[in-house]
Structure formats: C-alpha cells, structure tokens
Design a protein around this motif. Structure first.
Motif, PDB file in Angstrom:
ATOM      1  N   PRO A   1     -15.285  78.389  56.277  1.00 12.30           N
ATOM      2  CA  PRO A   1     -13.962  78.413  55.656  1.00 12.30           C
ATOM      3  C   PRO A   1     -12.898  77.920  56.627  1.00 12.30           C
ATOM      4  N   THR A   2     -11.925  77.201  56.087  1.00 17.00           N
ATOM      5  CA  THR A   2     -10.852  76.638  56.902  1.00 17.00           C
ATOM      6  C   THR A   2      -9.522  77.237  56.491  1.00 17.00           C
ATOM      7  N   VAL A   3      -8.752  77.672  57.475  1.00 19.06           N
ATOM      8  CA  VAL A   3      -7.417  78.218  57.229  1.00 19.06           C
ATOM      9  C   VAL A   3      -6.417  77.264  57.852  1.00 19.06           C
ATOM     10  N   GLY A   4      -5.432  76.839  57.059  1.00 18.81           N
ATOM     11  CA  GLY A   4      -4.412  75.913  57.546  1.00 18.81           C
ATOM     12  C   GLY A   4      -3.180  76.622  58.072  1.00 18.81           C
ATOM     13  N   TYR A   5      -2.638  76.109  59.172  1.00 16.58           N
ATOM     14  CA  TYR A   5      -1.410  76.617  59.776  1.00 16.58           C
ATOM     15  C   TYR A   5      -0.516  75.425  60.084  1.00 16.58           C
ATOM     16  N   GLN A   6       0.776  75.631  60.050  1.00 14.23           N
ATOM     17  CA  GLN A   6       1.715  74.576  60.402  1.00 14.23           C
ATOM     18  C   GLN A   6       1.529  74.184  61.859  1.00 14.23           C
ATOM     19  N   ALA A   7       1.552  72.897  62.127  1.00 16.57           N
ATOM     20  CA  ALA A   7       1.382  72.405  63.497  1.00 16.57           C
ATOM     21  C   ALA A   7       2.516  72.877  64.406  1.00 16.57           C
ATOM     22  N   THR A   8       3.652  73.198  63.815  1.00 14.60           N
ATOM     23  CA  THR A   8       4.810  73.652  64.594  1.00 14.60           C
ATOM     24  C   THR A   8       4.896  75.168  64.718  1.00 14.60           C
ATOM     25  N   ALA A   9       3.939  75.898  64.137  1.00 15.45           N
ATOM     26  CA  ALA A   9       3.979  77.364  64.164  1.00 15.45           C
ATOM     27  C   ALA A   9       3.857  77.878  65.599  1.00 15.45           C
ATOM     28  N   PRO A  10       4.773  78.785  66.000  1.00 10.38           N
ATOM     29  CA  PRO A  10       4.707  79.316  67.367  1.00 10.38           C
ATOM     30  C   PRO A  10       3.566  80.330  67.549  1.00 10.38           C
ATOM     31  N   LYS A  11       3.154  80.968  66.450  1.00 12.20           N
ATOM     32  CA  LYS A  11       2.108  81.974  66.534  1.00 12.20           C
ATOM     33  C   LYS A  11       1.187  81.837  65.318  1.00 12.20           C
ATOM     34  N   LEU A  12      -0.127  81.936  65.541  1.00  8.05           N
ATOM     35  CA  LEU A  12      -1.113  81.892  64.467  1.00  8.05           C
ATOM     36  C   LEU A  12      -1.772  83.266  64.376  1.00  8.05           C
ATOM     37  N   THR A  13      -1.826  83.825  63.185  1.00 13.16           N
ATOM     38  CA  THR A  13      -2.478  85.108  62.990  1.00 13.16           C
ATOM     39  C   THR A  13      -3.837  84.863  62.355  1.00 13.16           C
ATOM     40  N   LEU A  14      -4.887  85.094  63.135  1.00 13.21           N
ATOM     41  CA  LEU A  14      -6.253  84.927  62.655  1.00 13.21           C
ATOM     42  C   LEU A  14      -6.725  86.276  62.135  1.00 13.21           C
ATOM     43  N   SER A  15      -7.203  86.303  60.885  1.00  6.82           N
ATOM     44  CA  SER A  15      -7.604  87.567  60.274  1.00  6.82           C
ATOM     45  C   SER A  15      -8.892  87.414  59.492  1.00  6.82           C
ATOM     46  N   ALA A  16      -9.650  88.499  59.451  1.00 11.25           N
ATOM     47  CA  ALA A  16     -10.867  88.556  58.641  1.00 11.25           C
ATOM     48  C   ALA A  16     -11.036  89.983  58.144  1.00 11.25           C
ATOM     49  N   ARG A  17     -11.652  90.101  56.971  1.00 17.98           N
ATOM     50  CA  ARG A  17     -11.970  91.412  56.390  1.00 17.98           C
ATOM     51  C   ARG A  17     -13.469  91.623  56.473  1.00 17.98           C
ATOM     52  N   LEU A  18     -13.883  92.795  56.931  1.00 19.82           N
ATOM     53  CA  LEU A  18     -15.297  93.142  56.994  1.00 19.82           C
ATOM     54  C   LEU A  18     -15.620  94.050  55.814  1.00 19.82           C
ATOM     55  N   LEU A  19     -16.566  93.625  55.002  1.00 16.62           N
ATOM     56  CA  LEU A  19     -16.933  94.379  53.809  1.00 16.62           C
ATOM     57  C   LEU A  19     -18.440  94.605  53.756  1.00 16.62           C
ATOM     58  N   GLU A  20     -18.815  95.797  53.334  1.00 16.30           N
ATOM     59  CA  GLU A  20     -20.223  96.098  53.088  1.00 16.30           C
ATOM     60  C   GLU A  20     -20.399  96.102  51.576  1.00 16.30           C
ATOM     61  N   LEU A  21     -21.459  95.479  51.108  1.00 17.42           N
ATOM     62  CA  LEU A  21     -21.694  95.391  49.672  1.00 17.42           C
ATOM     63  C   LEU A  21     -22.566  96.549  49.219  1.00 17.42           C
TER      64      LEU A  21
END
Length: 160
Positions: free
Chosen positions: A55-75
């Motif tokens: 999966p690809t997450v897009g961020y603005q090239a000018t963004a001063p900070k990138l927040t990388l996030s993921a959810r962990l789920l058990e099925l």
C-alpha cells in the motif's frame, strides 16, 4: 516372443517407482509456512490496501512532518459461518513494531495503543529524501512479533 508374465514384475516395479516419485511433496521456497498473526492495515492507503502487496500513502512534498500510521488487527473467525455476524476485527494492543526503511535504516520502534494504532512522525530527510519531488517513493517495513510469530508488512510513502 516372450510371455507377458516374464515382464510383468518389472513393469509393476517401474509403475510403482514412477508413482512414488510423482507423489513426493516439495516445499515451496518462496512462501512462508506461518500465516501472519495480525492484519497490518496501513492508515491513509487507498481502498483495498490491506490485500494489496504494498500500500502507498501520499504526502505533500512540502510537508514539514509526515505521520506514518498503521492499525494492528486480529481477525476473530468465530462467527465465520453466521452471515449476520461474520468475521470481527479486534484491535491488538501492546505490540512492539519496528519501523525501518528497506535499506535497513531504523526509523523507530513504537508500541500499539489500546486501539491497535502505531504512529510515528518523521520528516522527508529522515526518510532519506533530501529534496522531495512529486513521485518520489520511499519503501518502509513494519515488523513485529505477536503470539510468538514474527511478521512484516511492507508499504510505501510517495511525495505528491
């Protein structure tokens, strides 16, 4: 011409050996034996990303900070045969996740919260992109262990 009874034992042996060789099970060296114990859903990725390979997450090239996030789920598949309930996704808290670049550089280690969410803030420079331009891609790995089984989820960060 010789009688068929003369060749019958040799013919049976040849057939038995052929069937025996054809029935040998060979492990696939490209597939893991263990199934991942959790679903790592990359937050911000396009619909269908939990199934997609990267999966690809897009961020603005000018963004001063990138927040990388993921959810962990058990099925929880307890009610898989009951169409009124189905499979339930349960958040997985307190799992340590090591977030790295595919080059091996460690971005950080975080622990999932009560909602199964892991989050880390980084800059483009920390992701190895000094001057981000639209289309620049950085490949990331999310690695952890749950119930004694190690897992890794790959994703990408792209500059828009």
């Amino acid at each position: 011409m010789k009688n068929i009874k003369t060749y019958f034992p040799a013919l049976c042996l040849a057939v038995a050996l052929s069937l025996g060789m054809a029935s040998c099970k060979e492990e696939d060296p490209f597939l893991d034996v263990d199934v991942a114990p959790v679903l790592v859903d990359i937050v911000g990725a396009a619909f269908g990303a939990p199934i997609a390979s990267e999966p690809t997450v897009g961020y603005q090239a000018t963004a001063p900070k990138l927040t990388l996030s993921a959810r962990l789920l058990e099925l929880d598949k307890t009610n898989i045969l009951d169409n009124t309930k189905g499979i339930d996704s349960i958040p997985v808290p307190n799992v340590a996740i090591k977030i790295t670049l595919r080059t091996g550089a460690v971005l950080g280690e975080v622990t999932s919260n009560a909602q199964g969410l892991v989050t880390i803030d980084k800059t483009w420079a920390e992701l190895g992109v000094a001057a981000p331009k639209a289309g620049a891609v950085t490949k990331i790995s999310w690695t952890g262990t749950y119930k004694g089984i190690a897992f890794t989820r790959y994703s990408q960060v792209q500059a828009n």
